[in-house]
Design a protein around this motif. Structure first.
Motif, PDB file in Angstrom:
ATOM      1  N   PRO A 143       0.838  -1.211   0.000  1.00 30.89           N
ATOM      2  CA  PRO A 143       0.000   0.000   0.000  1.00 30.89           C
ATOM      3  C   PRO A 143       0.869   1.255   0.000  1.00 30.89           C
ATOM      4  CG  PRO A 143       0.014  -1.025   2.164  1.00 30.89           C
ATOM      5  CD  PRO A 143       0.747  -1.955   1.237  1.00 30.89           C
ATOM      6  N   ALA A 144       0.356   2.292  -0.596  1.00 31.16           N
ATOM      7  CA  ALA A 144       1.087   3.556  -0.656  1.00 31.16           C
ATOM      8  C   ALA A 144       1.260   4.116   0.744  1.00 31.16           C
ATOM      9  CB  ALA A 144       0.346   4.557  -1.530  1.00 31.16           C
ATOM     10  N   GLN A 145       2.480   4.579   1.025  1.00 31.06           N
ATOM     11  CA  GLN A 145       2.761   5.137   2.336  1.00 31.06           C
ATOM     12  C   GLN A 145       2.631   6.653   2.265  1.00 31.06           C
ATOM     13  OE1 GLN A 145       6.470   3.713   3.784  1.00 31.06           O
ATOM     14  NE2 GLN A 145       5.880   1.575   3.644  1.00 31.06           N
ATOM     15  N   PRO A 146       2.242   7.280   3.364  1.00 28.06           N
ATOM     16  CA  PRO A 146       2.076   8.739   3.332  1.00 28.06           C
ATOM     17  C   PRO A 146       3.429   9.430   3.187  1.00 28.06           C
ATOM     18  CG  PRO A 146       1.800   7.908   5.556  1.00 28.06           C
ATOM     19  CD  PRO A 146       1.901   6.716   4.655  1.00 28.06           C
ATOM     20  N   ILE A 147       3.396  10.613   2.606  1.00 33.57           N
ATOM     21  CA  ILE A 147       4.616  11.397   2.427  1.00 33.57           C
ATOM     22  C   ILE A 147       4.956  12.060   3.760  1.00 33.57           C
ATOM     23  CG2 ILE A 147       5.617  13.360   1.207  1.00 33.57           C
ATOM     24  CD1 ILE A 147       3.710  12.703  -1.093  1.00 33.57           C
ATOM     25  N   PRO A 148       6.231  11.959   4.199  1.00 38.30           N
ATOM     26  CA  PRO A 148       6.599  12.579   5.488  1.00 38.30           C
ATOM     27  C   PRO A 148       6.425  14.095   5.451  1.00 38.30           C
ATOM     28  CG  PRO A 148       8.377  11.161   4.655  1.00 38.30           C
ATOM     29  CD  PRO A 148       7.340  11.244   3.597  1.00 38.30           C
ATOM     30  N   ALA A 149       6.183  14.650   6.627  1.00 37.46           N
ATOM     31  CA  ALA A 149       5.937  16.096   6.730  1.00 37.46           C
ATOM     32  C   ALA A 149       7.159  16.898   6.315  1.00 37.46           C
ATOM     33  CB  ALA A 149       5.524  16.453   8.158  1.00 37.46           C
ATOM     34  N   ALA A 191       9.605  20.466  -0.059  1.00 35.62           N
ATOM     35  CA  ALA A 191       9.110  20.641  -1.424  1.00 35.62           C
ATOM     36  C   ALA A 191       8.410  21.987  -1.588  1.00 35.62           C
ATOM     37  CB  ALA A 191       8.162  19.500  -1.779  1.00 35.62           C
ATOM     38  N   LEU A 192       7.726  22.454  -0.557  1.00 36.43           N
ATOM     39  CA  LEU A 192       7.046  23.750  -0.641  1.00 36.43           C
ATOM     40  C   LEU A 192       8.006  24.907  -0.398  1.00 36.43           C
ATOM     41  CD1 LEU A 192       3.758  22.876   1.254  1.00 36.43           C
ATOM     42  CD2 LEU A 192       4.054  23.199  -1.204  1.00 36.43           C
ATOM     43  N   LEU A 193       9.065  24.667   0.377  1.00 35.84           N
ATOM     44  CA  LEU A 193       9.985  25.736   0.733  1.00 35.84           C
ATOM     45  C   LEU A 193      10.982  26.036  -0.376  1.00 35.84           C
ATOM     46  CD1 LEU A 193      10.653  27.576   3.106  1.00 35.84           C
ATOM     47  CD2 LEU A 193      12.287  25.874   3.885  1.00 35.84           C
TER      48      LEU A 193
END
Length: 164
Positions: A63-69, A75-77
């Motif tokens: 199953p797909a694992q969540p992306i770490p915070a 990625a946003l910074l």
């Protein structure tokens, strides 16, 4: 059990040897239709037969694992920092004439401070000489003598001061 095929599969029986005087037809590999291959039967006879491809092994799907915070933050910074650096570069290019003028003004102020630090003691010394040579109660010089003694590297120091 099996679907009817367009090709007739024939094999010689082991008890009847092939005739030596007749020429057997040769089948080229390019003439073999897809899905037909040479197989060895349990009695050792090799023949052409329809083969079924082996099923592909089933790979377990994780199953797909969540992306770490931290990955989301990075990625946003990254684009934000890049845009900020670009905006700072554009701002500095617009501010360059003003920055050059301020740089010249700071160098002028530094030169003024150096001139003042050099000129003030010279003016004070000149003013004292002028007052001392005028003869109107000239300035007296004070001589101070200090005698300091100490014993050892970390010993207590004692001293006297003599004013003349």
């Amino acid at each position: 059990m099996y679907e009817p095929t367009a090709y007739e599969i024939t094999t010689p029986t082991p008890c009847t040897p092939p005739p030596t005087t007749t020429v057997r037809p040769v089948i080229l590999p390019a003439d073999i239709p897809p899905g037909v291959d040479w197989v060895t039967l349990p009695n050792g006879v090799r023949t052409l037969a329809y083969t079924h491809p082996a099923p592909a092994p089933q790979i377990p799907v994780t199953p797909a694992q969540p992306i770490p915070a931290w990955a989301k933050t990075t990625a946003l910074l990254a684009p934000t920092v890049g845009v900020g650096i670009g905006a700072a570069g554009i701002g500095l290019s617009y501010a360059a004439p003003g920055l050059i003028a301020m740089s010249h003004a700071l160098w002028s102020a530094a030169a003024l401070v150096v001139a003042a630090v050099t000129a003030v003691p010279v003016l004070i010394r000149t003013a004292r000489r002028a007052v001392g040579s005028s003869g109107s109660g000239g300035l007296s010089t004070t001589h101070i003598t200090q005698n300091i003694t100490a014993t050892g590297l970390f010993g207590r120091a004692n001293g006297t001061i003599n004013n003349r």
